[in-house]
Design a protein around this motif. Structure first.
Motif, PDB file in Angstrom:
ATOM      1  N   ARG A  76       0.813  -1.216   0.000  1.00 20.16           N
ATOM      2  CA  ARG A  76       0.000   0.000   0.000  1.00 20.16           C
ATOM      3  C   ARG A  76       0.852   1.275   0.000  1.00 20.16           C
ATOM      4  N   LYS A  77       2.156   1.124   0.115  1.00 21.74           N
ATOM      5  CA  LYS A  77       3.013   2.307   0.224  1.00 21.74           C
ATOM      6  C   LYS A  77       4.354   2.057  -0.441  1.00 21.74           C
ATOM      7  N   LYS A  78       5.001   3.163  -0.818  1.00 25.84           N
ATOM      8  CA  LYS A  78       6.387   3.120  -1.261  1.00 25.84           C
ATOM      9  C   LYS A  78       7.157   4.119  -0.413  1.00 25.84           C
ATOM     10  N   ILE A  79       8.291   3.669   0.124  1.00 22.84           N
ATOM     11  CA  ILE A  79       9.082   4.506   1.013  1.00 22.84           C
ATOM     12  C   ILE A  79      10.238   5.135   0.249  1.00 22.84           C
ATOM     13  N   PHE A  80      10.393   6.440   0.414  1.00 23.12           N
ATOM     14  CA  PHE A  80      11.519   7.182  -0.141  1.00 23.12           C
ATOM     15  C   PHE A  80      12.352   7.718   1.018  1.00 23.12           C
ATOM     16  N   THR A  81      13.655   7.576   0.920  1.00 26.23           N
ATOM     17  CA  THR A  81      14.553   8.036   1.982  1.00 26.23           C
ATOM     18  C   THR A  81      15.292   9.282   1.522  1.00 26.23           C
ATOM     19  N   LEU A  82      15.138  10.356   2.271  1.00 29.19           N
ATOM     20  CA  LEU A  82      15.815  11.612   1.956  1.00 29.19           C
ATOM     21  C   LEU A  82      17.117  11.691   2.755  1.00 29.19           C
ATOM     22  N   LEU A  83      18.239  11.666   2.053  1.00 29.81           N
ATOM     23  CA  LEU A  83      19.540  11.823   2.689  1.00 29.81           C
ATOM     24  C   LEU A  83      19.893  13.308   2.766  1.00 29.81           C
ATOM     25  N   THR A  84      20.987  13.625   3.428  1.00 31.66           N
ATOM     26  CA  THR A  84      21.468  14.998   3.386  1.00 31.66           C
ATOM     27  C   THR A  84      21.880  15.332   1.949  1.00 31.66           C
ATOM     28  N   CYS A  85      22.103  16.600   1.666  1.00 26.25           N
ATOM     29  CA  CYS A  85      22.281  17.073   0.290  1.00 26.25           C
ATOM     30  C   CYS A  85      23.455  16.399  -0.422  1.00 26.25           C
ATOM     31  N   SER A  86      23.239  16.120  -1.700  1.00 26.98           N
ATOM     32  CA  SER A  86      24.325  15.660  -2.567  1.00 26.98           C
ATOM     33  C   SER A  86      25.228  16.855  -2.881  1.00 26.98           C
ATOM     34  N   PHE A  87      26.352  16.597  -3.530  1.00 27.28           N
ATOM     35  CA  PHE A  87      27.263  17.698  -3.874  1.00 27.28           C
ATOM     36  C   PHE A  87      26.603  18.646  -4.864  1.00 27.28           C
ATOM     37  N   ASP A  88      25.852  18.110  -5.817  1.00 22.49           N
ATOM     38  CA  ASP A  88      25.138  18.983  -6.759  1.00 22.49           C
ATOM     39  C   ASP A  88      24.146  19.873  -6.025  1.00 22.49           C
ATOM     40  N   GLU A  89      23.426  19.297  -5.069  1.00 17.73           N
ATOM     41  CA  GLU A  89      22.467  20.076  -4.286  1.00 17.73           C
ATOM     42  C   GLU A  89      23.190  21.091  -3.404  1.00 17.73           C
ATOM     43  N   TYR A  90      24.351  20.709  -2.896  1.00 16.01           N
ATOM     44  CA  TYR A  90      25.189  21.623  -2.109  1.00 16.01           C
ATOM     45  C   TYR A  90      25.537  22.863  -2.938  1.00 16.01           C
ATOM     46  N   LEU A  91      26.009  22.650  -4.173  1.00 16.15           N
ATOM     47  CA  LEU A  91      26.357  23.779  -5.033  1.00 16.15           C
ATOM     48  C   LEU A  91      25.128  24.627  -5.346  1.00 16.15           C
ATOM     49  N   THR A  92      24.005  23.982  -5.595  1.00 11.99           N
ATOM     50  CA  THR A  92      22.772  24.710  -5.899  1.00 11.99           C
ATOM     51  C   THR A  92      22.339  25.558  -4.713  1.00 11.99           C
ATOM     52  N   LEU A  93      22.399  24.993  -3.525  1.00  9.86           N
ATOM     53  CA  LEU A  93      21.986  25.705  -2.316  1.00  9.86           C
ATOM     54  C   LEU A  93      22.863  26.919  -2.065  1.00  9.86           C
ATOM     55  N   LEU A  94      24.134  26.841  -2.448  1.00 10.32           N
ATOM     56  CA  LEU A  94      25.052  27.969  -2.283  1.00 10.32           C
ATOM     57  C   LEU A  94      24.962  28.970  -3.440  1.00 10.32           C
ATOM     58  N   GLY A  95      24.132  28.671  -4.434  1.00  5.76           N
ATOM     59  CA  GLY A  95      24.000  29.564  -5.577  1.00  5.76           C
ATOM     60  C   GLY A  95      25.181  29.520  -6.519  1.00  5.76           C
ATOM     61  N   LYS A  96      25.950  28.435  -6.480  1.00  5.09           N
ATOM     62  CA  LYS A  96      27.135  28.314  -7.336  1.00  5.09           C
ATOM     63  C   LYS A  96      26.786  27.514  -8.597  1.00  5.09           C
ATOM     64  N   ASP A  97      25.831  28.045  -9.349  1.00  4.09           N
ATOM     65  CA  ASP A  97      25.375  27.363 -10.561  1.00  4.09           C
ATOM     66  C   ASP A  97      26.477  27.277 -11.609  1.00  4.09           C
ATOM     67  N   ASP A  98      27.408  28.234 -11.571  1.00  5.01           N
ATOM     68  CA  ASP A  98      28.509  28.201 -12.535  1.00  5.01           C
ATOM     69  C   ASP A  98      29.407  26.991 -12.298  1.00  5.01           C
ATOM     70  N   LEU A  99      29.637  26.655 -11.036  1.00  2.00           N
ATOM     71  CA  LEU A  99      30.455  25.489 -10.723  1.00  2.00           C
ATOM     72  C   LEU A  99      29.716  24.190 -11.033  1.00  2.00           C
ATOM     73  N   LEU A 100      28.411  24.196 -10.822  1.00  2.00           N
ATOM     74  CA  LEU A 100      27.608  23.017 -11.165  1.00  2.00           C
ATOM     75  C   LEU A 100      27.647  22.776 -12.669  1.00  2.00           C
ATOM     76  N   ALA A 101      27.528  23.846 -13.443  1.00  2.00           N
ATOM     77  CA  ALA A 101      27.595  23.721 -14.902  1.00  2.00           C
ATOM     78  C   ALA A 101      28.982  23.261 -15.347  1.00  2.00           C
ATOM     79  N   GLU A 102      30.016  23.757 -14.677  1.00  2.00           N
ATOM     80  CA  GLU A 102      31.383  23.361 -15.024  1.00  2.00           C
ATOM     81  C   GLU A 102      31.615  21.887 -14.705  1.00  2.00           C
ATOM     82  N   LYS A 103      31.100  21.442 -13.587  1.00  2.00           N
ATOM     83  CA  LYS A 103      31.211  20.025 -13.226  1.00  2.00           C
ATOM     84  C   LYS A 103      30.529  19.160 -14.281  1.00  2.00           C
ATOM     85  N   SER A 104      29.367  19.574 -14.729  1.00  2.00           N
ATOM     86  CA  SER A 104      28.647  18.833 -15.760  1.00  2.00           C
ATOM     87  C   SER A 104      29.439  18.802 -17.067  1.00  2.00           C
ATOM     88  N   ARG A 105      30.053  19.920 -17.428  1.00  2.00           N
ATOM     89  CA  ARG A 105      30.857  19.983 -18.659  1.00  2.00           C
ATOM     90  C   ARG A 105      32.038  19.024 -18.571  1.00  2.00           C
TER      91      ARG A 105
END
Length: 401
Positions: A130-159
Protein backbone atom coordinates in the motif's frame (compact mmCIF):
# COMPACT_ATOMS: atom_id res chain seq x y z
CA UNK A 1 16.05 24.92 -3.38
CA UNK A 2 14.81 22.02 -5.43
CA UNK A 3 16.07 18.65 -4.26
CA UNK A 4 16.59 15.68 -6.57
CA UNK A 5 14.06 13.83 -4.43
CA UNK A 6 11.33 16.26 -5.53
CA UNK A 7 11.38 14.79 -9.04
CA UNK A 8 10.98 11.27 -7.61
CA UNK A 9 7.99 12.39 -5.53
CA UNK A 10 6.41 14.05 -8.56
CA UNK A 11 6.82 10.88 -10.60
CA UNK A 12 5.17 8.84 -7.86
CA UNK A 13 2.11 11.10 -7.54
CA UNK A 14 0.09 9.21 -10.21
CA UNK A 15 0.78 5.85 -8.52
CA UNK A 16 -1.91 4.25 -6.41
CA UNK A 17 0.47 3.47 -3.55
CA UNK A 18 0.79 6.07 -0.82
CA UNK A 19 4.11 7.91 -0.74
CA UNK A 20 6.07 7.79 2.52
CA UNK A 21 9.05 10.12 2.90
CA UNK A 22 11.55 9.30 5.62
CA UNK A 23 15.07 10.28 6.62
CA UNK A 24 17.05 11.86 9.43
CA UNK A 25 15.81 15.00 11.14
CA UNK A 26 16.71 18.31 9.49
CA UNK A 27 17.32 16.84 6.04
CA UNK A 28 14.49 18.92 4.54
CA UNK A 29 11.44 16.63 4.49
CA UNK A 30 8.98 19.38 5.47
CA UNK A 31 10.46 21.76 2.91
CA UNK A 32 10.06 19.10 0.23
CA UNK A 33 6.40 18.65 1.13
CA UNK A 34 5.85 22.41 0.69
CA UNK A 35 7.61 22.26 -2.69
CA UNK A 36 5.33 19.40 -3.70
CA UNK A 37 2.27 21.40 -2.63
CA UNK A 38 3.42 24.28 -4.85
CA UNK A 39 3.92 21.90 -7.78
CA UNK A 40 0.46 20.37 -7.34
CA UNK A 41 -1.18 23.81 -7.36
CA UNK A 42 0.74 24.81 -10.49
CA UNK A 43 -0.48 21.62 -12.19
CA UNK A 44 -4.09 22.28 -11.20
CA UNK A 45 -4.31 19.32 -8.81
CA UNK A 46 -6.59 19.34 -5.81
CA UNK A 47 -4.13 19.43 -2.91
CA UNK A 48 -4.55 19.73 0.85
CA UNK A 49 -1.67 20.28 3.30
CA UNK A 50 -2.41 19.05 6.82
CA UNK A 51 -0.34 20.42 9.66
CA UNK A 52 -0.74 18.25 12.72
CA UNK A 53 0.64 21.01 14.90
CA UNK A 54 -3.00 22.17 14.87
CA UNK A 55 -4.39 20.06 17.69
CA UNK A 56 -8.02 20.44 16.58
CA UNK A 57 -7.26 18.75 13.24
CA UNK A 58 -5.26 16.06 14.97
CA UNK A 59 -8.02 15.35 17.49
CA UNK A 60 -10.61 15.23 14.73
CA UNK A 61 -8.70 12.61 12.74
CA UNK A 62 -7.85 10.65 15.87
CA UNK A 63 -11.56 10.45 16.62
CA UNK A 64 -12.35 9.08 13.16
CA UNK A 65 -9.89 8.76 10.23
CA UNK A 66 -12.77 9.27 7.80
CA UNK A 67 -13.11 12.84 9.08
CA UNK A 68 -10.29 13.49 6.63
CA UNK A 69 -12.93 13.72 3.91
CA UNK A 70 -14.31 16.88 5.50
CA UNK A 71 -11.06 18.73 4.82
CA UNK A 72 -10.88 17.91 1.11
CA UNK A 73 -12.17 20.13 -1.69
CA UNK A 74 -14.62 18.81 -4.26
CA UNK A 75 -12.63 17.59 -7.23
CA UNK A 76 -13.17 15.72 -10.46
CA UNK A 77 -9.78 14.10 -10.09
CA UNK A 78 -7.87 12.54 -7.23
CA UNK A 79 -7.21 14.59 -4.11
CA UNK A 80 -3.58 14.85 -3.04
CA UNK A 81 -3.21 15.01 0.74
CA UNK A 82 0.16 16.08 2.13
CA UNK A 83 0.73 15.16 5.79
CA UNK A 84 3.79 16.30 7.70
CA UNK A 85 4.75 14.25 10.78
CA UNK A 86 2.01 11.66 10.42
CA UNK A 87 3.23 9.91 13.58
CA UNK A 88 1.43 12.53 15.70
CA UNK A 89 -1.74 10.51 15.12
CA UNK A 90 -2.58 7.99 17.84
CA UNK A 91 -2.61 5.16 15.30
CA UNK A 92 -1.01 6.39 12.05
CA UNK A 93 -0.74 2.90 10.57
CA UNK A 94 -4.45 2.24 10.95
CA UNK A 95 -5.24 5.70 9.59
CA UNK A 96 -3.23 5.13 6.40
CA UNK A 97 -4.52 1.58 5.95
CA UNK A 98 -8.17 2.61 6.30
CA UNK A 99 -7.88 5.54 3.89
CA UNK A 100 -6.03 3.40 1.36
CA UNK A 101 -8.45 0.47 1.54
CA UNK A 102 -11.54 2.66 1.24
CA UNK A 103 -10.43 5.64 -0.85
CA UNK A 104 -7.23 4.82 -2.76
CA UNK A 105 -9.02 5.61 -6.04
CA UNK A 106 -9.89 9.11 -4.82
CA UNK A 107 -7.13 10.08 -2.40
CA UNK A 108 -3.35 10.05 -2.73
CA UNK A 109 -1.47 10.56 0.54
CA UNK A 110 2.11 11.78 0.70
CA UNK A 111 3.32 11.66 4.31
CA UNK A 112 6.46 12.30 6.30
CA UNK A 113 7.02 10.96 9.78
CA UNK A 114 9.57 10.20 12.45
CA UNK A 115 11.61 7.05 12.34
CA UNK A 116 9.86 5.72 15.45
CA UNK A 117 6.79 5.31 13.26
CA UNK A 118 8.73 3.19 10.74
CA UNK A 119 10.22 1.11 13.53
CA UNK A 120 6.73 -0.14 14.34
CA UNK A 121 6.33 -3.63 12.85
CA UNK A 122 2.63 -2.92 12.32
CA UNK A 123 3.60 -0.30 9.73
CA UNK A 124 5.40 -2.84 7.56
CA UNK A 125 2.81 -5.58 8.01
CA UNK A 126 -0.38 -3.55 7.62
CA UNK A 127 0.80 -1.34 4.76
CA UNK A 128 2.46 -4.04 2.66
CA UNK A 129 1.66 -3.27 -0.98
CA UNK A 130 0.00 0.00 0.00
CA UNK A 131 3.01 2.31 0.22
CA UNK A 132 6.39 3.12 -1.26
CA UNK A 133 9.08 4.51 1.01
CA UNK A 134 11.52 7.18 -0.14
CA UNK A 135 14.55 8.04 1.98
CA UNK A 136 15.82 11.61 1.96
CA UNK A 137 19.54 11.82 2.69
CA UNK A 138 21.47 15.00 3.39
CA UNK A 139 22.28 17.07 0.29
CA UNK A 140 24.32 15.66 -2.57
CA UNK A 141 27.26 17.70 -3.87
CA UNK A 142 25.14 18.98 -6.76
CA UNK A 143 22.47 20.08 -4.29
CA UNK A 144 25.19 21.62 -2.11
CA UNK A 145 26.36 23.78 -5.03
CA UNK A 146 22.77 24.71 -5.90
CA UNK A 147 21.99 25.71 -2.32
CA UNK A 148 25.05 27.97 -2.28
CA UNK A 149 24.00 29.56 -5.58
CA UNK A 150 27.13 28.31 -7.34
CA UNK A 151 25.37 27.36 -10.56
CA UNK A 152 28.51 28.20 -12.53
CA UNK A 153 30.45 25.49 -10.72
CA UNK A 154 27.61 23.02 -11.17
CA UNK A 155 27.59 23.72 -14.90
CA UNK A 156 31.38 23.36 -15.02
CA UNK A 157 31.21 20.02 -13.23
CA UNK A 158 28.65 18.83 -15.76
CA UNK A 159 30.86 19.98 -18.66
CA UNK A 160 33.84 18.07 -17.21
CA UNK A 161 31.82 14.86 -16.91
CA UNK A 162 30.34 15.09 -20.40
CA UNK A 163 33.64 15.86 -22.14
CA UNK A 164 36.37 13.37 -21.25
CA UNK A 165 39.06 15.72 -22.65
CA UNK A 166 37.79 18.84 -20.88
CA UNK A 167 40.22 20.96 -18.88
CA UNK A 168 38.81 23.39 -16.34
CA UNK A 169 39.97 26.81 -15.18
CA UNK A 170 37.70 26.34 -12.16
CA UNK A 171 39.12 23.05 -10.87
CA UNK A 172 40.66 24.77 -7.82
CA UNK A 173 37.29 26.29 -6.91
CA UNK A 174 35.61 22.92 -7.34
CA UNK A 175 38.19 21.27 -5.10
CA UNK A 176 37.65 23.93 -2.42
CA UNK A 177 33.92 23.32 -2.43
CA UNK A 178 34.37 19.54 -2.43
CA UNK A 179 36.69 19.75 0.56
CA UNK A 180 34.18 21.92 2.44
CA UNK A 181 31.44 19.46 1.55
CA UNK A 182 33.46 16.53 2.92
CA UNK A 183 34.32 18.38 6.13
CA UNK A 184 30.95 19.95 6.98
CA UNK A 185 28.56 17.57 5.22
CA UNK A 186 25.22 18.06 3.55
CA UNK A 187 22.68 19.20 6.13
CA UNK A 188 20.92 22.19 4.48
CA UNK A 189 21.16 24.41 7.58
CA UNK A 190 24.91 23.75 7.80
CA UNK A 191 25.54 24.40 4.10
CA UNK A 192 23.85 27.81 4.18
CA UNK A 193 25.91 29.04 7.15
CA UNK A 194 28.69 31.20 5.73
CA UNK A 195 30.75 31.38 8.93
CA UNK A 196 32.86 28.30 9.71
CA UNK A 197 32.26 28.61 13.45
CA UNK A 198 28.52 28.73 12.85
CA UNK A 199 28.74 25.62 10.68
CA UNK A 200 30.39 23.77 13.55
CA UNK A 201 27.81 25.15 16.00
CA UNK A 202 25.00 23.90 13.76
CA UNK A 203 26.53 20.44 13.59
CA UNK A 204 26.91 20.35 17.36
CA UNK A 205 23.26 21.32 17.69
CA UNK A 206 22.34 18.43 15.39
CA UNK A 207 24.50 16.10 17.45
CA UNK A 208 23.23 17.26 20.82
CA UNK A 209 19.63 18.38 20.31
CA UNK A 210 18.24 16.40 17.41
CA UNK A 211 20.06 13.15 18.07
CA UNK A 212 18.95 13.45 21.69
CA UNK A 213 15.33 13.65 20.50
CA UNK A 214 15.91 10.42 18.58
CA UNK A 215 17.33 8.84 21.73
CA UNK A 216 14.31 9.85 23.79
CA UNK A 217 11.86 8.77 21.10
CA UNK A 218 13.49 5.35 20.83
CA UNK A 219 13.42 4.82 24.59
CA UNK A 220 17.21 4.50 24.93
CA UNK A 221 17.98 3.90 28.61
CA UNK A 222 21.63 4.96 28.79
CA UNK A 223 22.23 8.16 26.86
CA UNK A 224 25.93 8.36 27.79
CA UNK A 225 26.67 4.86 26.47
CA UNK A 226 24.69 5.59 23.31
CA UNK A 227 26.88 8.64 22.57
CA UNK A 228 30.05 6.71 23.41
CA UNK A 229 29.06 4.02 20.94
CA UNK A 230 28.15 6.64 18.33
CA UNK A 231 31.59 8.23 18.68
CA UNK A 232 33.32 4.86 18.47
CA UNK A 233 31.47 4.07 15.24
CA UNK A 234 32.39 7.49 13.82
CA UNK A 235 36.06 6.99 14.69
CA UNK A 236 36.28 3.58 13.01
CA UNK A 237 34.14 3.93 9.90
CA UNK A 238 34.89 1.17 7.43
CA UNK A 239 36.02 -1.24 10.14
CA UNK A 240 34.28 -4.45 11.08
CA UNK A 241 31.69 -4.06 13.82
CA UNK A 242 32.41 -6.60 16.54
CA UNK A 243 29.52 -6.36 18.97
CA UNK A 244 31.29 -8.39 21.65
CA UNK A 245 34.36 -6.15 21.58
CA UNK A 246 32.20 -3.02 21.71
CA UNK A 247 30.19 -4.36 24.65
CA UNK A 248 33.43 -5.08 26.52
CA UNK A 249 34.78 -1.60 25.79
CA UNK A 250 31.56 0.09 26.87
CA UNK A 251 30.95 -2.30 29.78
CA UNK A 252 27.39 -3.09 28.70
CA UNK A 253 25.62 -6.19 27.44
CA UNK A 254 26.04 -7.13 23.78
CA UNK A 255 22.25 -6.96 23.42
CA UNK A 256 22.42 -3.28 24.41
CA UNK A 257 25.04 -2.56 21.74
CA UNK A 258 22.96 -4.38 19.13
CA UNK A 259 19.85 -2.42 20.10
CA UNK A 260 21.66 0.93 19.97
CA UNK A 261 23.10 0.10 16.54
CA UNK A 262 19.57 -0.66 15.34
CA UNK A 263 18.36 2.69 16.67
CA UNK A 264 21.19 4.51 14.85
CA UNK A 265 20.18 2.78 11.64
CA UNK A 266 16.46 3.42 12.02
CA UNK A 267 17.09 7.12 12.60
CA UNK A 268 19.35 7.30 9.53
CA UNK A 269 22.58 8.19 11.33
CA UNK A 270 24.54 5.09 10.31
CA UNK A 271 24.28 2.22 7.87
CA UNK A 272 25.65 -1.27 8.42
CA UNK A 273 27.09 -2.77 5.24
CA UNK A 274 26.97 -6.55 5.11
CA UNK A 275 29.59 -8.84 3.54
CA UNK A 276 29.19 -10.23 0.04
CA UNK A 277 29.93 -13.92 -0.19
CA UNK A 278 29.15 -16.93 -2.32
CA UNK A 279 31.54 -19.45 -0.82
CA UNK A 280 30.93 -19.69 2.90
CA UNK A 281 34.05 -21.79 3.47
CA UNK A 282 36.46 -19.21 2.09
CA UNK A 283 34.99 -15.81 2.80
CA UNK A 284 34.98 -14.26 6.21
CA UNK A 285 32.11 -14.17 8.61
CA UNK A 286 29.15 -11.98 8.70
CA UNK A 287 30.29 -9.02 10.80
CA UNK A 288 29.18 -5.80 9.06
CA UNK A 289 31.04 -2.55 8.51
CA UNK A 290 29.57 0.79 9.61
CA UNK A 291 29.41 4.18 7.90
CA UNK A 292 27.76 7.45 8.85
CA UNK A 293 25.23 8.95 6.48
CA UNK A 294 26.72 12.43 6.72
CA UNK A 295 30.43 13.24 6.91
CA UNK A 296 29.79 16.52 8.71
CA UNK A 297 28.06 14.75 11.58
CA UNK A 298 30.84 12.17 11.55
CA UNK A 299 33.50 14.89 11.87
CA UNK A 300 31.50 16.51 14.65
CA UNK A 301 31.42 13.25 16.61
CA UNK A 302 35.20 12.84 16.34
CA UNK A 303 35.66 16.62 16.87
CA UNK A 304 37.90 17.09 13.85
CA UNK A 305 37.25 19.84 11.31
CA UNK A 306 40.79 20.06 9.96
CA UNK A 307 41.35 20.43 6.23
CA UNK A 308 41.29 17.16 4.30
CA UNK A 309 45.03 17.02 3.53
CA UNK A 310 46.01 17.73 7.17
CA UNK A 311 43.94 14.94 8.67
CA UNK A 312 45.30 11.69 10.07
CA UNK A 313 41.95 10.08 9.27
CA UNK A 314 41.68 11.31 5.68
CA UNK A 315 41.53 7.73 4.38
CA UNK A 316 38.57 6.87 6.60
CA UNK A 317 36.85 10.15 5.73
CA UNK A 318 37.28 9.51 2.00
CA UNK A 319 35.95 5.97 2.36
CA UNK A 320 32.90 7.28 4.24
CA UNK A 321 32.40 9.85 1.50
CA UNK A 322 32.39 7.07 -1.09
CA UNK A 323 29.72 5.28 0.92
CA UNK A 324 27.57 8.44 0.89
CA UNK A 325 27.99 8.75 -2.89
CA UNK A 326 26.90 5.14 -3.37
CA UNK A 327 23.99 5.51 -0.93
CA UNK A 328 22.66 8.32 -3.13
CA UNK A 329 22.41 5.89 -6.05
CA UNK A 330 21.55 2.52 -4.50
CA UNK A 331 19.45 1.07 -1.70
CA UNK A 332 21.36 0.43 1.51
CA UNK A 333 20.88 -3.33 1.25
CA UNK A 334 22.44 -3.36 -2.24
CA UNK A 335 25.79 -2.20 -0.86
CA UNK A 336 28.15 -4.96 0.26
CA UNK A 337 31.84 -5.43 0.98
CA UNK A 338 34.12 -8.44 0.35
CA UNK A 339 36.61 -9.84 2.79
CA UNK A 340 38.29 -13.22 3.11
CA UNK A 341 39.89 -15.02 6.02
CA UNK A 342 43.36 -14.56 4.52
CA UNK A 343 43.07 -10.76 4.47
CA UNK A 344 41.81 -9.99 0.97
CA UNK A 345 39.29 -7.17 0.96
CA UNK A 346 37.31 -4.94 -1.42
CA UNK A 347 35.59 -1.91 0.11
CA UNK A 348 32.30 -1.93 -1.83
CA UNK A 349 30.56 -4.52 -3.98
CA UNK A 350 27.28 -3.98 -5.80
CA UNK A 351 26.40 -7.46 -7.05
CA UNK A 352 22.77 -6.63 -7.85
CA UNK A 353 23.34 -3.40 -9.77
CA UNK A 354 22.40 -3.21 -13.46
CA UNK A 355 26.12 -3.44 -14.13
CA UNK A 356 27.59 -5.35 -11.14
CA UNK A 357 30.52 -3.37 -9.78
CA UNK A 358 33.25 -3.49 -7.14
CA UNK A 359 35.04 -0.40 -5.86
CA UNK A 360 38.26 -0.20 -3.88
CA UNK A 361 38.85 3.15 -2.18
CA UNK A 362 42.28 4.72 -1.76
CA UNK A 363 42.99 8.29 -0.70
CA UNK A 364 46.00 8.59 -2.97
CA UNK A 365 46.33 7.10 -6.44
CA UNK A 366 49.90 6.08 -5.56
CA UNK A 367 48.47 3.64 -2.98
CA UNK A 368 46.76 1.56 -5.66
CA UNK A 369 48.23 -1.90 -6.24
CA UNK A 370 46.02 -3.65 -8.83
CA UNK A 371 47.60 -7.09 -8.38
CA UNK A 372 46.44 -7.17 -4.77
CA UNK A 373 42.86 -7.64 -5.97
CA UNK A 374 43.46 -10.37 -8.51
CA UNK A 375 41.82 -12.99 -6.30
CA UNK A 376 38.55 -11.08 -6.36
CA UNK A 377 38.77 -10.52 -10.10
CA UNK A 378 39.42 -14.20 -10.71
CA UNK A 379 36.53 -15.24 -8.45
CA UNK A 380 34.05 -12.73 -9.93
CA UNK A 381 35.07 -11.89 -13.50
CA UNK A 382 31.52 -10.72 -14.27
CA UNK A 383 31.85 -7.84 -11.77
CA UNK A 384 33.35 -4.60 -13.08
CA UNK A 385 36.27 -3.72 -10.79
CA UNK A 386 37.50 -0.15 -10.38
CA UNK A 387 39.30 2.19 -7.99
CA UNK A 388 38.18 5.45 -6.39
CA UNK A 389 40.87 7.89 -5.26
CA UNK A 390 41.05 11.49 -4.11
CA UNK A 391 44.64 12.51 -4.87
CA UNK A 392 45.68 13.86 -7.27
CA UNK A 393 42.54 15.97 -7.59
CA UNK A 394 41.89 16.92 -11.19
CA UNK A 395 39.11 16.82 -13.79
CA UNK A 396 39.14 13.04 -13.74
CA UNK A 397 37.94 13.09 -10.14
CA UNK A 398 34.39 14.02 -11.20
CA UNK A 399 34.36 11.39 -13.92
CA UNK A 400 35.18 8.65 -11.39
CA UNK A 401 32.80 9.43 -8.55
Amino acid sequence: MRRIMLEKLKQHLPKKEFTILTGARQTGKSTLLKELEKYCKEEGMAVTFLNFEFKTILADLDENPLNLLNYLPQSEGKNVVLIDEVQYLKDPTNFLKLIYDEYAADIKIVATGSSAFYMDSRFEDSLAGRKKIFTLLTCSFDEYLTLLGKDDLLAEKSRIIQNTNAKSLKITQLKTEWDNYMIYGGYPAVITETDVNEKVARLRELRDSFVKRDILEAGVQNEAVFYQLFRLIAAQVGSLINVNELSTTLKVRSETVTHYLQVMQKYFHISLVKPFYRNLRKELVKMPKAYLLDTGLRNCLVNNFQSVQMRLDKGELWENMNFKLLAEQYNFDELKFWRTADGNEVDFVLPEADIPAAIEVKFDEAQIKPNKYQKFRDAYPEIDFRFSWYNAFNEGFFRRI
